[in-house]
Design a protein around this motif. Structure first.
Motif, PDB file in Angstrom:
ATOM      1  N   CYS A  72       0.798  -1.209   0.000  1.00  0.00           N
ATOM      2  CA  CYS A  72       0.000   0.000   0.000  1.00  0.00           C
ATOM      3  C   CYS A  72       0.840   1.273   0.000  1.00  0.00           C
ATOM      4  CB  CYS A  72      -0.896  -0.046   1.238  1.00  0.00           C
ATOM      5  SG  CYS A  72      -2.407   0.817   0.960  1.00  0.00           S
ATOM      6  N   SER A  75      -0.448   4.543  -1.097  1.00  0.00           N
ATOM      7  CA  SER A  75      -1.331   5.345  -0.266  1.00  0.00           C
ATOM      8  C   SER A  75      -0.576   5.892   0.939  1.00  0.00           C
ATOM      9  CB  SER A  75      -2.506   4.478   0.188  1.00  0.00           C
ATOM     10  OG  SER A  75      -3.428   5.241   0.916  1.00  0.00           O
ATOM     11  N   ARG A 163     -10.035  12.103 -15.306  1.00  0.00           N
ATOM     12  CA  ARG A 163      -9.877  11.343 -14.084  1.00  0.00           C
ATOM     13  C   ARG A 163      -8.738  11.864 -13.214  1.00  0.00           C
ATOM     14  NH1 ARG A 163     -11.303   6.041 -13.816  1.00  0.00           N
ATOM     15  NH2 ARG A 163     -13.464   5.684 -14.389  1.00  0.00           N
ATOM     16  N   ALA A 164      -8.460  13.154 -13.331  1.00  0.00           N
ATOM     17  CA  ALA A 164      -7.426  13.733 -12.460  1.00  0.00           C
ATOM     18  C   ALA A 164      -7.802  13.478 -11.007  1.00  0.00           C
ATOM     19  CB  ALA A 164      -7.306  15.231 -12.699  1.00  0.00           C
ATOM     20  N   PHE A 165      -6.813  13.418 -10.147  1.00  0.00           N
ATOM     21  CA  PHE A 165      -7.098  13.263  -8.720  1.00  0.00           C
ATOM     22  C   PHE A 165      -8.010  14.418  -8.286  1.00  0.00           C
ATOM     23  CE2 PHE A 165      -6.259  13.514  -4.171  1.00  0.00           C
ATOM     24  CZ  PHE A 165      -6.401  12.178  -3.819  1.00  0.00           C
ATOM     25  N   PRO A 166      -9.048  14.122  -7.489  1.00  0.00           N
ATOM     26  CA  PRO A 166     -10.020  15.149  -7.130  1.00  0.00           C
ATOM     27  C   PRO A 166      -9.400  16.467  -6.656  1.00  0.00           C
ATOM     28  CG  PRO A 166     -10.742  13.029  -6.264  1.00  0.00           C
ATOM     29  CD  PRO A 166      -9.402  12.805  -6.915  1.00  0.00           C
ATOM     30  N   TYR A 225      -3.325   8.085 -10.488  1.00  0.00           N
ATOM     31  CA  TYR A 225      -3.525   7.409  -9.197  1.00  0.00           C
ATOM     32  C   TYR A 225      -4.422   6.183  -9.315  1.00  0.00           C
ATOM     33  CZ  TYR A 225      -8.357   9.056  -8.591  1.00  0.00           C
ATOM     34  OH  TYR A 225      -9.707   9.268  -8.728  1.00  0.00           O
ATOM     35  N   TYR A 417     -12.059  -7.150  -0.984  1.00  0.00           N
ATOM     36  CA  TYR A 417     -11.256  -6.335  -0.073  1.00  0.00           C
ATOM     37  C   TYR A 417     -11.405  -6.818   1.375  1.00  0.00           C
ATOM     38  CZ  TYR A 417      -9.309  -2.310   2.312  1.00  0.00           C
ATOM     39  OH  TYR A 417      -8.560  -1.496   3.124  1.00  0.00           O
ATOM     40  N   VAL A 426      -2.624  -5.584   3.314  1.00  0.00           N
ATOM     41  CA  VAL A 426      -2.954  -4.161   3.379  1.00  0.00           C
ATOM     42  C   VAL A 426      -2.819  -3.579   1.981  1.00  0.00           C
ATOM     43  CG1 VAL A 426      -2.484  -1.940   4.461  1.00  0.00           C
ATOM     44  CG2 VAL A 426      -2.101  -4.055   5.748  1.00  0.00           C
ATOM     45  N   CYS A 427      -3.938  -3.112   1.454  1.00  0.00           N
ATOM     46  CA  CYS A 427      -3.965  -2.485   0.121  1.00  0.00           C
ATOM     47  C   CYS A 427      -5.131  -1.519   0.152  1.00  0.00           C
ATOM     48  CB  CYS A 427      -4.147  -3.546  -0.962  1.00  0.00           C
ATOM     49  SG  CYS A 427      -5.646  -4.525  -0.726  1.00  0.00           S
ATOM     50  N   ASP A 428      -5.451  -0.862  -0.939  1.00  0.00           N
ATOM     51  CA  ASP A 428      -6.614   0.019  -0.859  1.00  0.00           C
ATOM     52  C   ASP A 428      -7.546  -0.102  -2.046  1.00  0.00           C
ATOM     53  OD1 ASP A 428      -5.423   1.613  -2.772  1.00  0.00           O
ATOM     54  OD2 ASP A 428      -5.353   3.407  -1.545  1.00  0.00           O
ATOM     55  N   ARG A 430     -10.060   1.854  -4.612  1.00  0.00           N
ATOM     56  CA  ARG A 430     -10.409   3.168  -5.136  1.00  0.00           C
ATOM     57  C   ARG A 430     -11.704   3.040  -5.909  1.00  0.00           C
ATOM     58  NH1 ARG A 430      -9.212   7.179  -2.231  1.00  0.00           N
ATOM     59  NH2 ARG A 430      -7.020   7.723  -2.092  1.00  0.00           N
ATOM     60  N   LYS A 431     -12.659   3.836  -5.506  1.00  0.00           N
ATOM     61  CA  LYS A 431     -13.930   3.818  -6.207  1.00  0.00           C
ATOM     62  C   LYS A 431     -13.721   4.328  -7.618  1.00  0.00           C
ATOM     63  CE  LYS A 431     -16.956   4.170  -2.243  1.00  0.00           C
ATOM     64  NZ  LYS A 431     -17.910   4.951  -1.462  1.00  0.00           N
TER      65      LYS A 431
ATOM     66  N   LEU B  99      -1.304   2.090   7.114  1.00  0.00           N
ATOM     67  CA  LEU B  99      -2.462   2.747   6.507  1.00  0.00           C
ATOM     68  C   LEU B  99      -3.687   2.837   7.407  1.00  0.00           C
ATOM     69  CD1 LEU B  99      -3.670   3.682   3.684  1.00  0.00           C
ATOM     70  CD2 LEU B  99      -4.559   1.355   3.542  1.00  0.00           C
ATOM     71  N   ASN B 318     -15.059  13.974  -8.551  1.00  0.00           N
ATOM     72  CA  ASN B 318     -14.670  15.307  -9.005  1.00  0.00           C
ATOM     73  C   ASN B 318     -15.828  16.301  -9.093  1.00  0.00           C
ATOM     74  OD1 ASN B 318     -12.221  14.128  -9.018  1.00  0.00           O
ATOM     75  ND2 ASN B 318     -11.754  14.463 -11.180  1.00  0.00           N
TER      76      ASN B 318
END
Ligand SMILES: Cc1ncc(COP(=O)(O)O)c(C=O)c1O
Ligand SMILES: Cc1ncc(COP(=O)(O)O)c(C=O)c1O
Lengths: 472, 472
Positions: A72, A75, A163-166, A225, A417, A426-428, A430-431, B99, B318
């Motif tokens: 992870c 993150s 899809r840029a990071f928010p 990301y 997950y 441990v990972c994450d 992303r919606k 995390l 976004n």
């Protein structure tokens, strides 16, 4: 893009397995790869969480006193063992000499950021004077955009990806509004082609060529990301410059992950956070890059006393005498506790090089990819099956991705997950659709990857069963 | 301004000395005042540097193993004993669960700032939702000015004082330029009257009344860093509002020093650092206040993902859905290590109240003033002498100053400072003319003040001798 002279990492892995007379799918191969790994000892410089300390670990499935499978770093990186010592050194100094800590000790607080900017510069391929260590990433992005986004009626657009990071999206949106322009017409958000996850470089360059005269600023991430795609920073920079645009990058996922040559690529500006692959801990101090050619610029800035030249700063005469280069963009005095965790991390990086790390990283991530393809392939006409499967949406070309693979599944993402968590992975998530798996070359091993793939198998089965029974 | 019903602190001190049958100049009186002090036990919650650890201490003049005389909370507060534990708690969590620390533990990192905003609000007299804990002071000032300074051709000025802290000066200057205006015409810098150090409230109010229609934004400090003057925040705010200006304050020297009622005073915005009287250590995290009436404003902002409502922030779609109030001004994710030192400090403040601290503070600073006047008076026709003297330039009215006295000397400032340092006094020099002495009511005692005045006497003599011999 494929370099015919360089062997693909997957080819190297298979060749090595052959050489050893081992199957690349077996644990023995992972062990041998770790033994061969010249960077193996770095793992020991980090604190590895144990399964039993993780909130959702299930003792009926795995041993509590084993190290977890931490994948992870995309993150939050693991803690360098030296971090605690560096932080406590500054706390002790504060207790011991109070105010005098500003100019005394290993990290005089008045220069805390300057104690870590040289090694930071090395990691991003910059000259020291091109780098400032300060604030958070998005704050730095704003400071930079104030200089590099100066819209005019004819040139008022910002080119970014849909899809840029928010945070980048919001930063740009708000800067456009600040100048009285309308995001609906000034914000150009490039979409991948229908049915594709990855933006094609040719499409980015074509858009710059066609719309560049109206674009004030091109802003991409170094690594996307969500997909893990590496953007072709030199090509985008060159294309932008040809049309008179400024070009900047958000390197949150790129720094400490791939080799960067910001100076040589002629990038105008960049910013990054340090809590991912640079392992500084949540909310770690961020970085900013301003190319040397802009060292003495007269662009608008959001100035503060820390941007004033040091030797005259404390004259307190309210006559701004701006430091050259990136230092002139500093605003507030620096937080030594945050510089201290960065110091601990950069010392580790400084014992190797980004090129050595990248070499290992390519092998490690290719290994992950090969195992996923081998064990959990998507059914095809040639290989029809009804088992749960995993699908990598990250680029297949190792040069076009960093260490992270973003994976979709044929079963509920949430269930997968949950099952991974029970098993100490441990990972994450992303919606909307992916789990991100990032083997960090500094502290992850081939064994970690092997173990993850095994645990993923168990998790897919369990998730599959759960979603079936849930349906009942 | 003087309240006839409230007794002056100097009157109280003399009355108490009489009651005790002691001279207010003697050490015994200081000891008795400390014994009577209901806040005395707080001193023990801080780490006191020892003389022998200070860089310029001279063992031929004072004992090394005594605590130093720390009178420098105006620059950097002492370390609360609990700070180390709070910081290490977060480091340990990072090591232990990586995390997962974002949502677990006493201070889940994703809410690290929200763990300290309620107690912060209490200290500045705000509603919780009016406060955000983030960044450095000057960074926050910029974020606020982007909303509150929106110049138009008719109303483009900022009113500040000519002796504003440099960082504020530069921030305002750069914001004026950002909007294409000229600081020469848009920056109105109020000067004290000829021969005076202190700006008169009547002059500030008069200027607002006469020029207010052209003023977009009034920005003062709560307490002037150089003179220690408290500005009349309610009156300035009211006058500004009457002319349609926004009114904001830099509370760097006011927070943790005097009572603040930002909400009730109807202040539009404010910012502060926490490393002075709030004792968070160099580069500590800063605060920002936006009055509730602006909670749902549509002013321009420099936005980031941390300003997005928490419950939908990680949808990553976004579409900005801004948090109400001050939280909507957050940009980057918060640094837990810095929130941790603030937590340690605010817990101490929360055991008492700003009104109790202020009550002690007025006595303590009046005591300092009385001793200085008694021992090192400026010669007058009635009291001619050629001894070195000290002159307080801070307001003589206790309501118009905080704990700090700014002192000029008849002998070289540099020499006085050097001599004080040799004797274990920690204080600071501000160019051009003063040494600032700030007895902090949380951890300073009457004995500290008494000892300082003694050591100042020795220092003045030594500095005088040195400048005489230097002249030879
Ligand atoms: C009145 C005032 N404003 C601002 C600052 C410092 O700003 P920053 O915390 O942004 O470095 C100080 C620091 O001493 C100060 O005294
Ligand atoms: C690409 C990218 N940009 C920005 C950020 C975060 O910004 P900040 O550090 O300002 O909270 C992240 C955090 O995950 C990120 O992935």
């Amino acid at each position: 893009k494929y370099d015919a002279t360089s062997t693909l990492p997957s080819t190297k892995l298979k060749a090595r397995a052959n050489e050893l007379g081992l199957s690349f799918t077996g644990l023995e191969f992972a062990k041998r790869m770790d033994d061969d790994d010249p960077l193996q000892h770095f793992r020991n410089k980090f604190i590895y969480p144990l399964n039993e300390d993780l909130p959702s670990f299930d003792p009926s499935l795995i041993r509590g006193d084993d190290e977890c499978v931490y994948l992870c770093g995309n993150s939050l990186g693991l803690q360098p063992k030296e971090a605690k010592q560096c932080v406590n050194r500054e706390l002790d100094k504060w207790g011991k000499i109070g105010l005098h800590g500003h100019f005394k000790g290993e990290m005089p607080w008045a220069f805390a950021d300057e104690c870590v900017d040289e090694l930071s510069a090395k990691v991003v391929g910059a000259k020291r004077e091109e780098v400032a260590i300060m604030n958070g990433l998005t704050v730095n992005l704003h400071l930079l955009l104030v200089s590099f986004y100066r819209p005019t009626a004819k040139r008022h657009k910002v080119l970014l990806e849909s899809r840029a990071f928010p945070s980048d999206h919001y930063a740009i949106e708000s800067q456009i509004r600040l100048h009285g322009y309308d995001p609906a017409t000034s914000m150009v958000c490039l979409e991948p082609r229908e049915g594709e996850h990855i933006l094609r470089t040719e499409d980015i360059l074509a858009r710059i060529a066609s719309e560049g005269d109206e674009i004030a600023c091109v802003l991409f991430s170094g690594i996307q990301y969500y997909t893990g795609q590496v953007f072709d920073m030199p090509a985008i920079t060159k294309a932008g410059h040809e049309k008179g645009c400024y070009v900047g990058f958000d390197l949150a996922h790129a720094v400490g992950n791939i080799e960067l040559q910001l100076h040589d690529w002629d990038v105008d500006f960049a910013c990054w956070c340090t809590y991912k692959y640079l392992n500084t801990g949540a909310g770690g101090i961020a970085g900013a890059f301003i190319h040397k050619k802009h060292a003495k610029n007269d662009f608008p800035k959001l100035s503060g006393w820390w941007g004033h030249k040091m030797d005259t700063r404390f004259n307190m005469d309210n006559k701004m005498d701006l430091a050259n280069g990136a230092h002139g963009y500093r605003v507030s005095n620096p937080p030594p506790l945050l510089c201290a965790t960065l110091e601990a991390s950069l010392k580790v990086f400084n014992e190797t090089s980004m090129s050595a790390l990248r070499e290992k990283s390519k092998l490690l991530t290719a290994y992950l990819e090969m195992l996923l393809d081998e064990h959990y392939p998507r059914p095809t006409p040639a290989n029809p099956h009804s088992r749960p499967y995993a699908e990598v949406i990250s680029p297949r070309d190792p040069d076009q991705r960093g260490c992270q693979l973003s994976i979709m599944f044929s079963v509920s993402l949430k269930n997968v997950y949950t099952e991974l968590e029970k098993r100490g992975v441990v990972c994450d998530v992303r919606k909307p659709y992916v789990i991100r798996i990032a083997p960090a070359p500094l502290y992850n091993s081939f064994k970690d990857v092997h173990r993850f793939v095994q645990l993923l198998g168990d998790s897919l089965v369990a998730a599959h069963v759960n979603s079936t029974t849930e349906g009942v």
